[in-house]
Design a protein around this motif. Structure first.
Motif, short mmCIF file in Angstrom:
data_model
loop_
_atom_site.label_atom_id
_atom_site.label_comp_id
_atom_site.label_asym_id
_atom_site.label_seq_id
_atom_site.Cartn_x
_atom_site.Cartn_y
_atom_site.Cartn_z
N ARG A 25 0.80 -1.43 0.02
CA ARG A 25 -0.02 -0.07 0.05
C ARG A 25 0.81 1.26 -0.09
O ARG A 25 0.42 2.18 -0.46
CB ARG A 25 -0.88 -0.03 1.14
CG ARG A 25 -1.86 -1.33 1.38
CD ARG A 25 -2.87 -1.29 0.06
NE ARG A 25 -3.68 -2.23 0.24
CZ ARG A 25 -4.53 -2.79 -0.95
NH1 ARG A 25 -4.48 -2.12 -1.91
NH2 ARG A 25 -5.44 -3.72 -0.51
N ALA A 26 2.02 1.33 0.74
CA ALA A 26 2.74 2.34 0.82
C ALA A 26 4.27 1.96 1.23
O ALA A 26 4.47 1.10 1.96
CB ALA A 26 2.29 3.48 1.69
N LEU A 27 5.33 2.76 0.55
CA LEU A 27 6.50 2.61 1.17
C LEU A 27 7.26 3.68 1.25
O LEU A 27 7.17 4.73 0.37
CB LEU A 27 7.29 1.89 -0.31
CG LEU A 27 8.85 1.33 -0.01
CD1 LEU A 27 8.96 0.39 0.76
CD2 LEU A 27 9.32 1.06 -1.58
N THR A 28 7.67 4.04 2.65
CA THR A 28 7.98 5.51 3.00
C THR A 28 9.16 5.24 3.73
O THR A 28 9.78 4.43 4.57
CB THR A 28 7.09 5.70 4.09
OG1 THR A 28 5.58 5.64 3.80
CG2 THR A 28 7.26 7.20 4.54
N PRO A 29 10.33 6.09 3.11
CA PRO A 29 11.76 6.18 3.61
C PRO A 29 11.70 6.57 5.06
O PRO A 29 11.05 7.59 5.47
CB PRO A 29 12.43 6.94 2.74
CG PRO A 29 11.65 7.87 2.09
CD PRO A 29 10.31 6.95 2.12
N ASN A 36 21.86 1.67 8.61
CA ASN A 36 20.97 0.75 7.29
C ASN A 36 20.09 1.60 6.73
O ASN A 36 19.78 2.74 7.38
CB ASN A 36 20.67 -0.42 8.13
CG ASN A 36 21.80 -1.35 8.58
OD1 ASN A 36 22.71 -1.56 7.90
ND2 ASN A 36 21.81 -1.80 9.82
N THR A 37 19.62 1.20 5.65
CA THR A 37 18.46 1.65 4.83
C THR A 37 17.19 1.04 5.27
O THR A 37 16.86 -0.16 5.52
CB THR A 37 18.47 1.33 3.41
OG1 THR A 37 19.58 2.25 3.12
CG2 THR A 37 17.31 1.67 2.54
N ASN A 38 16.30 1.82 5.79
CA ASN A 38 14.97 1.43 6.25
C ASN A 38 13.88 2.16 5.82
O ASN A 38 13.79 3.23 5.53
CB ASN A 38 14.99 1.71 7.95
CG ASN A 38 15.87 0.73 8.64
OD1 ASN A 38 15.65 -0.19 8.99
ND2 ASN A 38 17.01 1.26 8.98
N TYR A 39 12.90 1.50 5.30
CA TYR A 39 11.55 1.97 4.94
C TYR A 39 10.34 1.11 5.84
O TYR A 39 10.42 0.22 6.24
CB TYR A 39 11.29 1.25 3.55
CG TYR A 39 12.26 2.18 2.39
CD1 TYR A 39 11.72 3.18 1.70
CD2 TYR A 39 13.49 1.54 2.06
CE1 TYR A 39 12.37 3.76 0.76
CE2 TYR A 39 14.22 2.39 1.30
CZ TYR A 39 13.73 3.33 0.53
OH TYR A 39 14.23 4.26 -0.22
N ARG A 40 9.26 1.98 5.84
CA ARG A 40 7.96 1.55 6.59
C ARG A 40 7.26 0.93 5.47
O ARG A 40 6.89 1.74 4.11
CB ARG A 40 7.33 2.80 6.96
CG ARG A 40 5.85 2.21 7.64
CD ARG A 40 5.49 3.40 8.42
NE ARG A 40 3.93 2.99 8.58
CZ ARG A 40 3.20 3.26 9.62
NH1 ARG A 40 3.71 4.03 10.41
NH2 ARG A 40 1.92 3.10 9.59
N LEU A 41 6.86 -0.26 5.44
CA LEU A 41 6.09 -1.10 4.57
C LEU A 41 4.43 -0.78 5.02
O LEU A 41 4.46 -1.26 6.41
CB LEU A 41 6.40 -2.31 4.40
CG LEU A 41 7.59 -2.96 4.02
CD1 LEU A 41 7.81 -4.25 3.96
CD2 LEU A 41 7.79 -2.30 2.52
N ASP A 42 3.64 -0.60 4.36
CA ASP A 42 2.19 -0.64 4.70
C ASP A 42 1.62 -1.39 3.67
O ASP A 42 1.72 -1.30 2.50
CB ASP A 42 1.45 0.71 4.77
CG ASP A 42 1.96 1.71 5.84
OD1 ASP A 42 1.67 1.27 7.17
OD2 ASP A 42 2.53 2.87 5.65
N VAL A 43 1.04 -2.71 4.18
CA VAL A 43 0.51 -3.85 3.43
C VAL A 43 -0.93 -4.15 4.00
O VAL A 43 -1.35 -3.72 5.04
CB VAL A 43 1.38 -5.08 3.46
CG1 VAL A 43 2.77 -4.61 2.63
CG2 VAL A 43 1.84 -5.45 4.61
#
Length: 315
Positions: A25-29, A36-43
């Protein structure tokens, strides 16, 4: 947390699909942090954290780190668990980086912890040490003395001016014959990066412990010294005695220090300060301007080093 490796939805979707989480649904840095590299995943199934592990995180150490968070979570601590994909693997690859998906933990970190927050954070660190005591895996400290020497040498090839002066100040702590400040002290798995931005609060209570990627086996008192150095000083590196006392009181309400640990604490605090001077200086000297992260100033940790050193000499 931070963003070094860009990930767009087209990159992420094939990786995420292996975990059975439903459509993205959304991929937010997430821009906080430096490692490290992190993203919030909304699924469909909720919110998660997608982490891509960058150069300083040893891929071979990830089973130790992710296993420790699972171990602690199984003992009732608020730690994220890494999800496993359709093949039962917690660690895959995305955009040429090792990658994992972890539970999203509630709450938020605080830049200005109250004394009650300090005490609660100290309690939680002691609980982590007790919960991790029977974790069977092992990892040497990646920024122990050998790692600090390597950072020192690399920085020496680029540092000039005030940065060169910083290196001169820490040189005695990383040279041949540098003393071991923790001989014979109790050891076990430690977090090793227990800073306020890695502790989440909700409703006045600790709701999450995150970023275990420096976790290793070392002196438990060294972990406390790192935490005191992180929580017990202001942004300029000046000590906050009430904060230091509140944090240590919380810790010792669960796990009292031995006399030897208490005596070693100033020396361990100095070692912790040297570590963060070197890692922050390295990040500044070798900063990739394309990364969505701002290097942190090492100078406040020089002030911590001076304070810990004076405390040690006064003991």
């Amino acid at each position: 947390m931070a963003v070094f490796t860009p990930v767009d939805e087209a990159d992420a979707e094939p990786f995420i699909s292996r975990f059975g989480l439903g459509p993205l649904r959304a991929l937010t840095p997430i821009a906080e942090g430096v490692e490290n590299t992190n993203y919030r995943l909304d699924v469909d199934q909720g919110s998660f954290v997608l982490t891509l592990f960058e150069g300083r995180t040893d891929a071979a150490a990830l089973p130790f780190c992710l296993g420790l968070t699972r171990h602690a979570a199984e003992r009732g601590l608020p730690c994220a668990r890494a999800l496993t994909d359709e093949d039962g693997r917690a660690i895959g690859r995305l955009n040429d980086r090792p990658a994992a998906i972890l539970n999203w933990l509630p709450g938020a970190s605080t830049a200005r912890p109250t004394l009650a927050d300090q005490t609660a954070a100290g309690v939680m660190l002691a609980r982590l040490h007790l919960a991790a005591a029977d974790y069977p895996a092992h990892r040497d400290n990646p920024v122990g003395l050998a790692g600090q020497r390597a950072l020192f040498d690399r920085c020496s090839g680029r540092a000039t001016g005030s940065d060169r002066s910083l290196l001169e100040r820490v040189a005695p702590w990383v040279g041949e014959g540098a003393p071991d400040p923790a001989p014979g002290l109790p050891r076990g798995p430690i977090h090793a990066d227990y800073f306020p931005d890695n502790i989440l609060f909700e409703g006045g209570s600790v709701s999450g412990l995150i970023d275990f990627y420096f976790a290793c086996v070392d002196s438990l008192a060294y972990d406390l010294a790192i935490a005191l150095s992180a929580w017990g000083f202001d942004e300029n590196g000046a000590p906050l005695p009430a904060a230091i006392q509140a944090f240590q009181t919380g810790y010792e309400s669960i796990r009292p220090l031995t006399a030897a640990e208490q005596a070693a604490l100033p020396g361990l605090g100095a070692v912790a300060a040297v570590r963060f001077i070197l890692t922050r200086l390295h990040d500044r000297l070798f900063h990739d301007t394309r990364a969505l992260v701002t290097p942190k100033d090492p100078a406040p940790f020089l002030r911590r080093l001076d304070w810990w050193t004076e405390l040690s000499l006064a003991a």
